[in-house]
Every structure is written in structure tokens, then in C-alpha cells.
Motif scaffolding. Sequence first.
Motif, PDB file in Angstrom:
ATOM      1  N   ILE A   1     -66.165 -42.699 -47.481  1.00 42.71           N
ATOM      2  CA  ILE A   1     -65.683 -43.113 -46.369  1.00 42.71           C
ATOM      3  C   ILE A   1     -66.694 -44.209 -45.637  1.00 42.71           C
ATOM      4  O   ILE A   1     -67.747 -44.036 -45.914  1.00 42.71           O
TER       5      ILE A   1
ATOM      6  N   PRO B   1     -59.875 -40.313 -43.801  1.00 35.53           N
ATOM      7  CA  PRO B   1     -58.829 -40.438 -44.525  1.00 35.53           C
ATOM      8  C   PRO B   1     -57.275 -39.857 -44.412  1.00 35.53           C
ATOM      9  O   PRO B   1     -56.873 -39.070 -45.141  1.00 35.53           O
TER      10      PRO B   1
ATOM     11  N   HIS C   1     -57.325 -45.865 -43.712  1.00 38.58           N
ATOM     12  CA  HIS C   1     -58.520 -46.018 -44.670  1.00 38.58           C
ATOM     13  C   HIS C   1     -58.311 -46.842 -45.832  1.00 38.58           C
ATOM     14  O   HIS C   1     -57.306 -46.930 -46.384  1.00 38.58           O
TER      15      HIS C   1
ATOM     16  N   ASP D   1     -52.601 -39.930 -49.835  1.00 34.74           N
ATOM     17  CA  ASP D   1     -53.638 -39.105 -49.011  1.00 34.74           C
ATOM     18  C   ASP D   1     -53.033 -38.692 -47.774  1.00 34.74           C
ATOM     19  O   ASP D   1     -53.071 -37.392 -47.199  1.00 34.74           O
TER      20      ASP D   1
END
Length: 282
Positions: free
Chosen positions: A11, A55, A59, A192
Motif C-alpha cells: 500500500i 485497499p 487504491h 478488492d
Amino acid sequence: MPEIELSAGTIDYEDTGGDGPVLVLAHGLGFDESVWAEVVAGLRSGFRVLVPVLPIGSHRRPMRPDADLSAHGIARLLAEFMDRLDLRDVTLVQNDAGTAQLLVGVRDERIARLVLTSCEALDNYPPGVQGRLLAVACKVPGGLFLLVQSFRFPFFARRQFALGGMAKRRLPKEMIARWYGPLLTNRHVRRDLAKFCRATRKECYREAARNLPSFTRPALVAWGAEDRMMPPATGRRLAELLPNARYVEIPDARTLVQLDNPAALIKEIRDFVGENPLPGEH
């Protein structure tokens, strides 16, 4: 932006640096660090401010296919982020998503102070028309793809059933494009977000509320006074569950209090930290 490898994937995050009290700002679904930009600018003097790009829709780096991206999974990633950077005595600030609550009584050892701004809580999940539309879209094959296509056009994104219902302030088309670009262009980012929506149960935050009375450290519940998606009544109930909490309403603000009235939120956070110093802080 710096990046960090976590168990779910890599991330990005923002870090103003410095040796002041540590603030970690957590965003909601479909946003990235830019949603906090004005608050970061207002707090960087005197604080170290970090904003992880979680996320959950905006993202830029998809997570591993087997990553747990439920609300509990995102909460664990937030705790892992603080662990990996060895952040201590954190003031954790949450907006929109309710994931910070899931750390209370479970992984809250690094949290010295908690700030909950308009967010999912108690029985308000999925929240509002926006939350219910997203939940349905994520359950239907291809539904999320079709839903996000409307956000190619700022006119639709600003409607009351979309972002327009979350903010009083007119959102610039550049910000809308930034937030929804990953969902529009990357099917793995859509995967996601869909995982979060499918795996997060309606009872999630109601169950988490049972742990809130155990959090005796200072807490601030700062709610958008005109929030329709996350009603102020929910914020007042949250504050009643936290033993050492103060409740305040941010005027002229809906869910995205950090965009609608950043100056008021900045002042409340500064006052809150100043009124609840830790040993060694001055």
C-alpha cells in the motif's frame, strides 16, 4: 509517496514526518489520501500525520487474490500498518468506514486517542441509499462495473444517491476522477472493493460496539451536523458507549466532514489532543 509491504499486498501512504504527536487518518470506501488533504495541511504543524491508502476502492495497487478484505481484514491491515512503522501513542482518526472501531478491545494497544467522524456504526450498515446500492451491486455479477460507469460523469457522481449525498460542498471533477479512476480502469481494484462489500456482515459494527465500553482512553466523536447517510443520532449513541468520550457536531457538514468544514475539524482535533496530553507531550 512511500510504500509499505503488508500481508495483503503493498500500500501507499502519506507521512508528513516530524516528532510531534502521531495522527493516523483513515478514509472510507472509494477514497484515497487526497480526501484528507486539507486536514493534513492544517495539522502538519505540530503533528506527524500519516494517511495510509487502504485497499477499499481508490487504491492504485491491487491486493493479493487471497487477501482478507472484509471490514475486520481492513482493520487488521490498519493495525499492521501501525506495527510495521512502529507508531506509538497514535491518535487514530476514522471517517466514513467504521473499521477503526473493530480494533477496540482487539488490537488497540497502539491507540492512545480515538477520533470517530461520521462513519458506519451500530446498526447503520450498509449506510444510506449509497451503501445499499453498493451492497446490491457487489452481489450481482458485473454489477459493480455497471455502477461505477456512472461516475465517469461528474453530473451523476454529484447526485444525492452518490457522492452528492455525502458532502454539502460541490466536489471538483478532478477529485471524482481521481477517486474513481482505479475502479473504472482496473478490474482487480473492483475485485478488492467487492470482497469488502460481500464479506462485511450487517451485524459487524453492532457486535464491535460491545467492546467500546472497554476503551477508557480519550475519544472524540465529531459528526457532520447535517449528515443524512450517517445520522447524528448514531454519533451520539457511539459517544455514550465510550466512557471517556466527548461528542461534537461539525456545522455545515455531512459525511465528508474533512471536505465540508476542514477548519472546524482541525480545531476540534487540535483541542482534543491538547486537552488530553500524554506523558512527555506539551
